[in-house]
Design a protein around this motif. Structure first.
Motif, short mmCIF file in Angstrom:
data_model
loop_
_atom_site.label_atom_id
_atom_site.label_comp_id
_atom_site.label_asym_id
_atom_site.label_seq_id
_atom_site.Cartn_x
_atom_site.Cartn_y
_atom_site.Cartn_z
N GLU A 40 45.41 30.23 41.26
CA GLU A 40 45.02 30.28 39.85
C GLU A 40 46.01 31.16 39.09
N GLY A 85 39.50 27.61 38.94
CA GLY A 85 39.12 28.89 38.39
C GLY A 85 38.81 28.81 36.87
N CYS A 86 38.38 29.98 36.42
CA CYS A 86 38.03 30.12 35.00
C CYS A 86 39.18 29.67 34.10
N TRP A 111 41.98 36.40 32.40
CA TRP A 111 42.56 37.38 33.33
C TRP A 111 43.58 38.29 32.67
N ASN A 186 35.23 23.74 35.98
CA ASN A 186 35.05 24.81 36.97
C ASN A 186 33.90 25.70 36.53
N GLU A 187 32.98 25.97 37.43
CA GLU A 187 31.84 26.86 37.13
C GLU A 187 31.33 26.58 35.71
N TYR A 253 31.07 33.70 46.94
CA TYR A 253 31.78 34.96 47.20
C TYR A 253 30.83 35.97 47.83
N GLU A 309 35.62 27.29 46.24
CA GLU A 309 36.03 28.70 46.17
C GLU A 309 35.13 29.46 47.11
N GLN A 356 41.94 33.76 47.05
CA GLN A 356 42.95 32.82 46.64
C GLN A 356 44.17 33.05 47.52
O1 AHR Z 1 38.59 33.36 41.99
C1 AHR Z 1 38.32 34.16 40.88
C2 AHR Z 1 37.30 33.54 39.94
O2 AHR Z 1 36.07 33.48 40.59
C3 AHR Z 1 37.55 32.12 39.52
O3 AHR Z 1 38.41 32.05 38.43
C4 AHR Z 1 36.19 31.64 39.14
O4 AHR Z 1 36.03 30.26 39.32
C5 AHR Z 1 35.27 32.44 40.05
O5 AHR Z 1 34.21 32.98 39.39
#
Ligand code: AHR
Length: 521
Positions: A40, A85-86, A111, A186-187, A253, A309, A356
């Motif tokens: 990402e 990712g975001c 980010w 994504n999310e 996570y 993820e 990642q």
């Molecule tokens: O991997 C970091 C972030 O975690 C990603 O951008 C997002 O999809 C998740 O919340």
């Protein structure tokens, strides 16, 4: 009750464990894509973890750093997910193509900092081609449109004279990229647009209808969640459009919990066990996702689960430091146990992408200027590589327990209605290649203080002619690789003398182990 000391086949008097492998009990094909990766535009993942540009003395091909590519190659990285990712739901792909000096600088709202767009679609596909991996693109649903996604697909996959296909050719890429995997947002329940599941389902249907019509060969990944409610309501809304979904994704996570898990390199024995104990929550989420997709699609479509993820997110990884953290043998033991879980559910888990690949979260590579080191987690991917494409077999383990559930587990994780299982010391998976010539067994010993003799029985059909053994361990479970000690944790191969269909193997405390056995019938 104390466990009895039983005599192992070997005659050893230590506590021994049993592993029974049913050679004719096949549970699914191990999709190579479960060993996938994710990059990402975040922290130092892409710049300079993947992209160093052409005007540098860091060895590169067209700006892509060769040491990282070589690391990916050595583990046969099968698939790479990008651009987030975001980040994906604010990314406009058109910004990242054409002459670099004309690419706009954008703000990376998630980010921080500015996105130069030096690394775009052509660079990503080139990376995948150099590695030998499938590209997996996540399209922008949150701030994008089906029209933008369609144009991206056209740019990547079309031949002919349509304008975006021609644009790719003008940019120097005459052959279509044939990108097969496309994620729809994504999310979407969070950073992807804060949708509710029914609204996301409406958007999903629009995007998927047009993308599938434009290229029926592609596979689409719908954004699921580790919430039964989201998955149920989303799938219910797609009930009559099941043909539009190929995968439902979940993200998992082991997330920043200083008290429960400790830090990246600084944790107590209890925190080590807490982290591994919590793998059962991921198993719970996988089971939930499988039963929901099965319920809505059974008999009509075989929808896979993509854990696109996953990994450990230590408290040290913050937005300010670009989600950078260290990665110890503990993280590798967790990764091996999670891969065993994916193999166990290989009937349905068909993709997974650790988060990642470089310099962010549970990375497989860390870079500093010209140098790249491989983390303990990298070596797990190398050790597990022979499982790719094989047939997963039932692997029953009898093992001492290293951690019992406690009342605090239920309270601290707010999962009061879940039945929790004790954590066994030994965890295993097994697979056989399609022609039945090689059996691969991976075994994790999660005990902090005990080596074990494992009695292994192969049920029916085959005998072992010869074997190879390799393992990852270290004197200390807190060991990690760093630039001044890059080989602290790595794979060590040892000779083994194994024959027949019953044998014993001694495995060390806090270790990850692999047997490759040549079989004869
Ligand atoms: O991997 C970091 C972030 O975690 C990603 O951008 C997002 O999809 C998740 O919340």
């Amino acid at each position: 009750m104390p466990e009895a000391h039983i005599v192992c086949f070997s005659g050893a008097m230590g506590r021994c464990c049993k592993l029974v492998i049913g050679l004719d009990e096949r549970i699914g094909v191990v999709d190579p894509n479960i060993f996938g990766h994710f990059i990402e535009h975040l922290g130092r993942c892409i710049y300079p973890g993947i992209w160093v540009g052409r005007s540098t003395d860091i060895p590169n091909e067209d700006g892509l750093r060769m040491d990282v590519i070589q690391a990916f190659r050595l583990i046969d990285a099968p698939i790479i997910r990008w651009p987030g990712g975001c980040f994906a739901d604010t990314y406009h792909w058109i910004d990242g193509i054409g002459p670099v000096e004309r690419r706009p600088r954008r703000i990376n709202i998630w980010w921080g900092g500015e996105e130069t767009n030096e690394f775009g679609t052509d660079e990503f596909v080139k990376l995948c081609r150099l590695v030998g991996a499938e590209p997996y693109i996540c399209v922008n649903v949150g701030s994008g449109s089906p029209e933008e996604a369609l144009a991206w697909l056209e740019y990547c996959n079309r031949t002919g004279d349509s304008s975006y296909a021609k644009l790719r050719v003008e940019n120097g890429h005459s052959e279509p990229y044939n990108v097969k995997y496309w994620g729809i947002g994504n999310e979407s329940w969070g950073c992807g647009g804060s949708f509710d599941p029914v609204y996301y389902a409406w958007e999903y249907r629009r995007f998927a209808t047009f993308l599938k019509q434009a290229d029926p060969t592609i596979k689409l990944i719908a954004c699921g969640h580790t919430s039964t409610d989201w998955n149920l309501r989303f799938m219910e809304s797609l009930r009559n459009f099941i043909h539009l979904i190929d995968y439902l994704s979940i993200h998992y996570y082991f997330f920043r919990n200083l008290q429960r898990y400790g830090g990246d390199i600084d944790f107590t024995d209890e925190q080590y066990l807490n982290l591994l104990f919590d793998i059962q929550h991921l198993e719970y989420e996988i089971k939930q996702a499988i039963s929901i997709v099965d319920f809505f699609s059974e008999g009509r479509k075989d929808i896979g689960i993509a854990v696109d993820e996953w990994g450990v997110w230590h408290p040290q990884a913050t937005v300010e430091n670009g989600l950078y953290q260290q990665n110890t043998l503990r993280d590798a033991i967790l990764a091996a146990s999670v891969l065993n879980l994916f193999i166990k559910y290989s009937r349905k888990v068909r993709m997974a992408n650790i988060a990642q690949a470089v310099n962010v979260l549970q990375s497989i590579c860390l870079t500093r200027d010209r140098e790249t080191i491989l983390t303990p987690t990298y070596y797990v991917f190398q050790l597990y590589r022979p499982h790719m494409g094989s047939i997963a077999l039932r692997a029953e383990v009898e093992s001492p327990v290293v951690r019992e559930p406690t009342r605090e587990d239920l309270i601290s994780l707010q999962r009061v209605r879940r039945k929790l299982e004790p954590l066994k010391a030994i965890d295993a998976s097994a697979s056989i290649d399609p022609d039945g010539a090689n059996l691969v067994i991976t075994l994790v010993n999660r005990s902090l203080d005990e080596d074990f003799d494992i009695d292994i029985t192969l049920v029916r059909g085959y005998d072992v002619r010869e074997g190879e053994f390799a393992s990852i361990t270290s004197k200390n479970v807190r060991s990690y690789n760093d630039f001044d000690m890059p080989n602290n944790v790595r794979i060590v191969e040892e000779p083994v003398d194994i024959k027949g269909n019953r044998f014993s193997l001694n495995i060390q405390k806090h270790s990850i182990n692999r047997l490759i056995l040549k079989l004869s019938s």
